[in-house]
Design a protein around this motif. Structure first.
Motif, short mmCIF file in Angstrom:
data_model
loop_
_atom_site.label_atom_id
_atom_site.label_comp_id
_atom_site.label_asym_id
_atom_site.label_seq_id
_atom_site.Cartn_x
_atom_site.Cartn_y
_atom_site.Cartn_z
N UNK A 172 16.17 -14.89 6.03
CA UNK A 172 15.67 -14.24 6.34
C UNK A 172 17.34 -13.30 6.71
N UNK A 173 18.15 -14.35 6.16
CA UNK A 173 19.83 -13.81 6.42
C UNK A 173 20.26 -13.03 5.42
N UNK A 174 19.62 -13.63 4.60
CA UNK A 174 20.25 -13.39 3.27
C UNK A 174 19.85 -12.42 2.05
N UNK A 175 18.11 -13.21 1.99
CA UNK A 175 17.86 -11.85 1.17
C UNK A 175 17.20 -10.28 1.39
N UNK A 176 16.49 -10.84 2.42
CA UNK A 176 16.32 -8.70 2.88
C UNK A 176 17.69 -8.04 2.47
N UNK A 177 19.14 -8.74 2.60
CA UNK A 177 19.88 -7.78 2.02
C UNK A 177 20.18 -7.71 1.38
N UNK A 178 20.10 -9.10 0.45
CA UNK A 178 20.11 -8.79 -1.10
C UNK A 178 19.21 -7.96 -1.88
N UNK A 179 18.38 -7.69 -1.26
CA UNK A 179 16.78 -6.79 -1.68
C UNK A 179 17.45 -5.15 -0.90
N UNK A 180 18.03 -5.03 0.10
CA UNK A 180 18.36 -3.81 0.29
C UNK A 180 19.58 -3.99 -0.98
N UNK A 181 20.55 -4.59 -1.03
CA UNK A 181 21.85 -4.18 -1.43
C UNK A 181 21.24 -3.66 -3.65
N UNK A 182 20.05 -4.19 -3.85
CA UNK A 182 20.07 -4.16 -5.23
C UNK A 182 19.20 -2.89 -5.35
N UNK A 183 18.38 -2.33 -4.53
CA UNK A 183 18.22 -0.69 -4.11
C UNK A 183 18.99 0.17 -5.23
N UNK A 184 20.59 -0.63 -4.12
CA UNK A 184 21.50 0.32 -4.57
C UNK A 184 22.22 0.89 -5.89
N UNK A 185 21.99 -0.74 -6.46
CA UNK A 185 22.36 -1.29 -7.45
C UNK A 185 22.03 -1.69 -8.73
N UNK A 192 8.41 -4.57 -2.83
CA UNK A 192 9.27 -4.72 -2.78
C UNK A 192 9.91 -4.16 -4.39
N UNK A 193 9.74 -4.41 -5.10
CA UNK A 193 10.02 -4.12 -6.58
C UNK A 193 10.75 -2.83 -6.86
N UNK A 194 9.07 -2.10 -6.20
CA UNK A 194 8.87 -0.51 -6.46
C UNK A 194 10.09 -0.06 -4.92
N UNK A 195 10.22 -0.65 -3.73
CA UNK A 195 11.59 0.13 -3.53
C UNK A 195 13.00 0.11 -3.69
N UNK A 196 12.63 -1.12 -4.51
CA UNK A 196 14.22 -0.93 -5.09
C UNK A 196 14.24 -0.05 -6.48
#
Length: 241
Positions: free
Chosen positions: A114-127, A209-213
């Protein structure tokens, strides 16, 4: 001198070492050798596993590197406190996942995910680009249309691994083994008859998740990943009859 024979001996020794490491590691995690207690002496381990002292020494070196045991001259080898174990080590993770009732393990794994995966998804959305997004969508398709639990688990793991990769953060990318173990643990604990009914629902949540990214929506990607991990953790909990 025969290099073929030499290689064969080396390969057998490696296999024996891996076996001893796995057996001792599982026993330690299971509490057969509690924290602070001594593990059997080398001659006893040789007899126990039917291996040479060289194999036993190599196995102990491996376990020491994983933070599981500690060896001191004239004192012996004892089990370290579980707080000192390398919980990012793939073997240590798997030994915990293999326990009959790893409640604390699941709770701690849930917390760190819960600490790192939501953050990774948010970062992926910008990349992420269109190719990356297409790959995530395909993995969701693979989950939805999986014909067995093994293929579903592979698609699920690859989806999460891909998001860690898309974060473009090498530290996050390196945490893929932890996610794999978490999903493997869930795969092993879920009832077989739940697979056909649950796979579509799980795939739908991953599509969010995929759509948001794909849309570059970092906050939505974070929230959708949080929901998926929460659902995953809930499925490991005992069900009331």
């Amino acid at each position: 001198m025969s290099f073929v024979h030499s290689g064969g001996r080396e390969e057998r020794a490696t296999n024996h070492t891996t076996f001893v490491v796995d057996q001792l590691g599982r026993a330690i995690v299971a509490g057969e050798y509690p924290e602070g207690t001594m593990i059997p002496l080398d001659p006893d381990l040789c007899e126990m596993f039917g291996v040479s002292r060289t194999v036993v020494r190599e196995a102990k070196k491996t376990l020491i590197a994983k933070g599981v045991i500690q060896s001191k001259a004239k004192v012996g080898t004892h089990v370290r406190k579980s707080d000192d174990w390398n919980m990012f080590d793939e073997d240590v993770l798997m030994w915990h996942a293999a326990q009959k009732n790893p409640v604390k393990f699941y709770e701690e794994l849930f917390e760190i995910r819960m600490i790192f995966e939501p953050a990774a998804a948010a970062k992926a959305a910008t990349m992420a680009n269109s190719v990356d997004s297409a790959r995530l969508s395909q993995l969701c398709d693979d989950m939805e249309h999986a014909t067995d639990r093994a293929s579903f688990a592979v698609a699920d793991y690859e989806f999460h691994k891909q998001i860690l990769k898309l974060s473009r953060n090498r530290f996050l990318h390196s945490l893929g083994d932890m996610v794999q173990t978490a999903l493997y643990s869930l795969f092993m604990t879920e009832a077989n008859d739940a697979f056909p009914q649950s796979k579509v629902e799980v795939a739908v949540k991953h599509r969010k998740i995929a759509l948001a990214i794909a849309c570059g929506e970092a906050a939505n990607a974070r929230d959708a990943m949080t929901a998926v991990i929460s659902e995953s953790f809930a499925r490991t909990q005992p069900r009331c009859e």
